[in-house]
Design a protein around this motif. Sequence first.
Motif, PDB file in Angstrom:
ATOM      1  N   THR A 118      36.523 -17.871 -15.289  1.00  0.00           N
ATOM      2  CA  THR A 118      35.203 -18.282 -15.403  1.00  0.00           C
ATOM      3  C   THR A 118      35.310 -19.961 -16.131  1.00  0.00           C
ATOM      4  O   THR A 118      36.587 -20.002 -16.434  1.00  0.00           O
ATOM      5  N   ALA A 119      34.327 -20.427 -16.376  1.00  0.00           N
ATOM      6  CA  ALA A 119      34.589 -21.715 -17.029  1.00  0.00           C
ATOM      7  C   ALA A 119      35.015 -21.712 -18.482  1.00  0.00           C
ATOM      8  O   ALA A 119      35.933 -22.479 -19.213  1.00  0.00           O
ATOM      9  N   THR A 120      34.719 -20.355 -19.112  1.00  0.00           N
ATOM     10  CA  THR A 120      35.010 -20.107 -20.691  1.00  0.00           C
ATOM     11  C   THR A 120      36.529 -19.770 -20.575  1.00  0.00           C
ATOM     12  O   THR A 120      37.047 -19.557 -21.806  1.00  0.00           O
ATOM     13  N   GLY A 121      37.228 -19.055 -19.408  1.00  0.00           N
ATOM     14  CA  GLY A 121      38.635 -18.557 -19.573  1.00  0.00           C
ATOM     15  C   GLY A 121      38.759 -17.150 -19.350  1.00  0.00           C
ATOM     16  O   GLY A 121      39.882 -16.712 -19.346  1.00  0.00           O
ATOM     17  N   ARG A 122      37.685 -16.542 -19.127  1.00  0.00           N
ATOM     18  CA  ARG A 122      37.353 -15.263 -19.020  1.00  0.00           C
ATOM     19  C   ARG A 122      37.784 -14.745 -17.656  1.00  0.00           C
ATOM     20  O   ARG A 122      37.519 -15.416 -16.918  1.00  0.00           O
ATOM     21  N   TYR A 123      38.199 -13.511 -17.481  1.00  0.00           N
ATOM     22  CA  TYR A 123      38.491 -13.075 -15.922  1.00  0.00           C
ATOM     23  C   TYR A 123      37.176 -12.595 -15.233  1.00  0.00           C
ATOM     24  O   TYR A 123      36.190 -11.988 -15.951  1.00  0.00           O
ATOM     25  N   PHE A 124      36.893 -13.004 -14.316  1.00  0.00           N
ATOM     26  CA  PHE A 124      35.644 -12.733 -13.434  1.00  0.00           C
ATOM     27  C   PHE A 124      36.219 -11.742 -12.224  1.00  0.00           C
ATOM     28  O   PHE A 124      37.010 -12.024 -11.426  1.00  0.00           O
ATOM     29  N   ARG A 125      35.956 -10.470 -12.238  1.00  0.00           N
ATOM     30  CA  ARG A 125      36.232  -9.542 -11.219  1.00  0.00           C
ATOM     31  C   ARG A 125      35.059  -9.226 -10.542  1.00  0.00           C
ATOM     32  O   ARG A 125      33.975  -8.745 -10.713  1.00  0.00           O
ATOM     33  N   PRO A 126      34.968  -9.626  -9.420  1.00  0.00           N
ATOM     34  CA  PRO A 126      33.702  -9.267  -8.502  1.00  0.00           C
ATOM     35  C   PRO A 126      33.703  -7.869  -8.277  1.00  0.00           C
ATOM     36  O   PRO A 126      34.536  -7.061  -8.103  1.00  0.00           O
ATOM     37  N   GLN A 127      32.534  -7.329  -8.411  1.00  0.00           N
ATOM     38  CA  GLN A 127      32.131  -5.778  -8.017  1.00  0.00           C
ATOM     39  C   GLN A 127      31.932  -5.863  -6.326  1.00  0.00           C
ATOM     40  O   GLN A 127      31.155  -6.500  -5.944  1.00  0.00           O
ATOM     41  N   PHE A 128      32.623  -4.909  -6.180  1.00  0.00           N
ATOM     42  CA  PHE A 128      32.340  -4.810  -4.338  1.00  0.00           C
ATOM     43  C   PHE A 128      30.883  -3.901  -4.396  1.00  0.00           C
ATOM     44  O   PHE A 128      30.911  -2.795  -5.078  1.00  0.00           O
ATOM     45  N   ARG A 129      30.192  -4.445  -3.368  1.00  0.00           N
ATOM     46  CA  ARG A 129      29.043  -3.636  -3.417  1.00  0.00           C
ATOM     47  C   ARG A 129      28.959  -2.566  -2.146  1.00  0.00           C
ATOM     48  O   ARG A 129      29.842  -2.880  -1.170  1.00  0.00           O
ATOM     49  N   GLN A 130      28.287  -1.460  -2.203  1.00  0.00           N
ATOM     50  CA  GLN A 130      28.046  -0.570  -0.994  1.00  0.00           C
ATOM     51  C   GLN A 130      27.435  -1.201  -0.158  1.00  0.00           C
ATOM     52  O   GLN A 130      26.337  -1.567  -0.430  1.00  0.00           O
TER      53      GLN A 130
END
Length: 172
Positions: free
Chosen positions: A147-159
Amino acid sequence: AIYVQAQQDRVTVIFSTLFKEEVDRVLGKVFLQEFVDARRQAAIQNAPQVVYSSREAPMEIRHLSGLKQDESVGYVSFVLFPRHFADSEVRDKTISQIQLFRDYLHYHIKCAKAYMHSRMRTRVQDFLKVINRAKPERATQGLEKRTATGRYFRPQFRQSASASSQAEGGDW
């Protein structure tokens, strides 16, 4: 063992060689076959005749008892003619070279083994480089984004809707 047979018109010197390892036997056989074939070149026609036989003793020494007749034994015969003893300088050189033949043979077998081993090590290093370059990147690297703040963004897979209705005990 070394066998020397003196005749009126020639001297035959026979070396029996015992190769303990399979690799030594193969390299020795190739080397000695090249030694035999080298005389066909025009530049070295004055060289002694060389005969190599693996396993079977030459006719000159077959009558002797205690000869080994197996895969690990080879016989190298040198036929020396009067021209190889013509004068004292040629005679000394011929005798010296015949005496050093066994050391010469074993030296070349060891050199051939060392050369083959260095070539194999080089090939293994080259293959390791290729394998290391071909390693896929981490599978999760493509899914993780910052993300812009440097954290990791892990997308959640939707059913999907049908999968969620089945999970809830839908119309089955």
